[in-house]
Design a protein around this motif. Sequence first.
Motif, mmCIF file in Angstrom:
data_model
loop_
_atom_site.group_PDB
_atom_site.id
_atom_site.type_symbol
_atom_site.label_atom_id
_atom_site.label_comp_id
_atom_site.label_asym_id
_atom_site.label_seq_id
_atom_site.Cartn_x
_atom_site.Cartn_y
_atom_site.Cartn_z
ATOM 1 N N THR A 1 0.835 -1.194 0.000
ATOM 2 C CA THR A 1 0.000 0.000 0.000
ATOM 3 C C THR A 1 0.871 1.245 0.000
ATOM 4 O O THR A 1 1.979 1.231 0.563
ATOM 5 C CB THR A 1 -0.930 0.023 1.224
ATOM 6 O OG1 THR A 1 -1.666 1.259 1.256
ATOM 7 C CG2 THR A 1 -0.141 -0.088 2.520
ATOM 8 N N ASP A 2 0.378 2.318 -0.608
ATOM 9 C CA ASP A 2 1.102 3.594 -0.541
ATOM 10 C C ASP A 2 0.528 4.490 0.551
ATOM 11 O O ASP A 2 0.923 5.641 0.692
ATOM 12 C CB ASP A 2 1.095 4.310 -1.891
ATOM 13 C CG ASP A 2 -0.311 4.649 -2.390
ATOM 14 O OD1 ASP A 2 -1.280 4.556 -1.601
ATOM 15 O OD2 ASP A 2 -0.452 5.010 -3.576
ATOM 16 N N SER A 3 -0.414 3.945 1.334
ATOM 17 C CA SER A 3 -1.061 4.707 2.405
ATOM 18 C C SER A 3 -0.354 4.484 3.734
ATOM 19 O O SER A 3 -0.442 3.407 4.329
ATOM 20 C CB SER A 3 -2.536 4.297 2.526
ATOM 21 O OG SER A 3 -3.114 4.841 3.701
ATOM 22 N N THR A 4 0.329 5.497 4.229
ATOM 23 C CA THR A 4 0.945 5.378 5.557
ATOM 24 C C THR A 4 -0.124 5.316 6.640
ATOM 25 O O THR A 4 0.107 4.757 7.717
ATOM 26 C CB THR A 4 1.898 6.553 5.829
ATOM 27 O OG1 THR A 4 1.188 7.794 5.667
ATOM 28 C CG2 THR A 4 3.074 6.533 4.857
ATOM 29 N N TYR A 5 -1.298 5.884 6.376
ATOM 30 C CA TYR A 5 -2.411 5.821 7.316
ATOM 31 C C TYR A 5 -2.820 4.371 7.541
ATOM 32 O O TYR A 5 -2.945 3.910 8.688
ATOM 33 C CB TYR A 5 -3.576 6.630 6.767
ATOM 34 C CG TYR A 5 -4.834 6.623 7.612
ATOM 35 C CD1 TYR A 5 -4.884 7.281 8.837
ATOM 36 C CD2 TYR A 5 -5.988 5.989 7.155
ATOM 37 C CE1 TYR A 5 -6.049 7.294 9.606
ATOM 38 C CE2 TYR A 5 -7.154 6.000 7.906
ATOM 39 C CZ TYR A 5 -7.175 6.650 9.131
ATOM 40 O OH TYR A 5 -8.331 6.662 9.883
ATOM 41 N N LEU A 6 -3.025 3.623 6.467
ATOM 42 C CA LEU A 6 -3.382 2.213 6.571
ATOM 43 C C LEU A 6 -2.244 1.416 7.200
ATOM 44 O O LEU A 6 -2.465 0.607 8.116
ATOM 45 C CB LEU A 6 -3.710 1.656 5.182
ATOM 46 C CG LEU A 6 -3.874 0.145 5.066
ATOM 47 C CD1 LEU A 6 -5.019 -0.346 5.934
ATOM 48 C CD2 LEU A 6 -4.095 -0.255 3.606
ATOM 49 N N LEU A 7 -1.032 1.638 6.736
ATOM 50 C CA LEU A 7 0.119 0.886 7.225
ATOM 51 C C LEU A 7 0.346 1.107 8.719
ATOM 52 O O LEU A 7 0.468 0.150 9.497
ATOM 53 C CB LEU A 7 1.369 1.284 6.443
ATOM 54 C CG LEU A 7 2.640 0.520 6.784
ATOM 55 C CD1 LEU A 7 2.571 -0.905 6.247
ATOM 56 C CD2 LEU A 7 3.860 1.238 6.208
ATOM 57 N N ASN A 8 0.400 2.358 9.134
ATOM 58 C CA ASN A 8 0.633 2.654 10.557
ATOM 59 C C ASN A 8 -0.533 2.204 11.422
ATOM 60 O O ASN A 8 -0.341 1.749 12.554
ATOM 61 C CB ASN A 8 0.873 4.151 10.742
ATOM 62 C CG ASN A 8 2.224 4.592 10.217
ATOM 63 O OD1 ASN A 8 3.161 3.809 10.171
ATOM 64 N ND2 ASN A 8 2.321 5.845 9.806
#
Length: 231
Positions: free
Chosen positions: A65-72
């Motif tokens: 994913t390129d979403s740091t929101y999802l990753l974090n």
Amino acid sequence: MVEIYTDGACRGNPGPGGWAAVIVRDGAAEEIGGCEPRTTNNRMELRAALEALRRVPGEPVRLYTDSTYLLNGMTKWLRCWKRRGWLTAEGNPVESRELWEALEAVAGARVTWEHVRGHAGHPGNERANTIAQAYAAGRTPAPSRAAPVAPARVAASLPGGGTRAARGTGASYLSLVSGELRRHATWEECKARVDRVSGARFRKCASAADEIATVAVWGLPADALARLDQG
């Protein structure tokens, strides 16, 4: 291991949004996606991961994913939110709690979460972005010759990935010159073919799944890798 590439998009925040995922397993790629009339980009990122993982229940997954929101959220924040009774560090209710709870339930410990930089030329990420943007704009995504897309979901077999996987997991280099696809064992071989050739395309692929995603983005026929493996 199944490889999944997800992305979300939104026209306005909030506004009409789209989500998408490219699921690669057993030498085949499946593209899924959908839209919501009024949502946020973060919700679409969560929805993409949730719907993709629901497609492969119980299987080990590497999700990009390129979403740091999802990753974090999945790797750092979730346990803290739950410990505080679903409140952020600032004491505010966590947004999209129902999606986080559903995502945690379907992911469990089987998912390895990986970050990729958006709009950096990664084939799986680029394809997922294209599908999500189309749905956000109220359009049916333009089909890929390698893995056609229809509203909701369409799966298409991409022969060849299994053959390469059997040879090992080392990197390869794909080149496309005048419509002819070739695979190279080294960068020197690939460079010799594409250097100073107008319109030539090339990419280093770390796995069979990466090859499949590259072929999809380049718009090649579904049997391109199979014919390559057959010489």
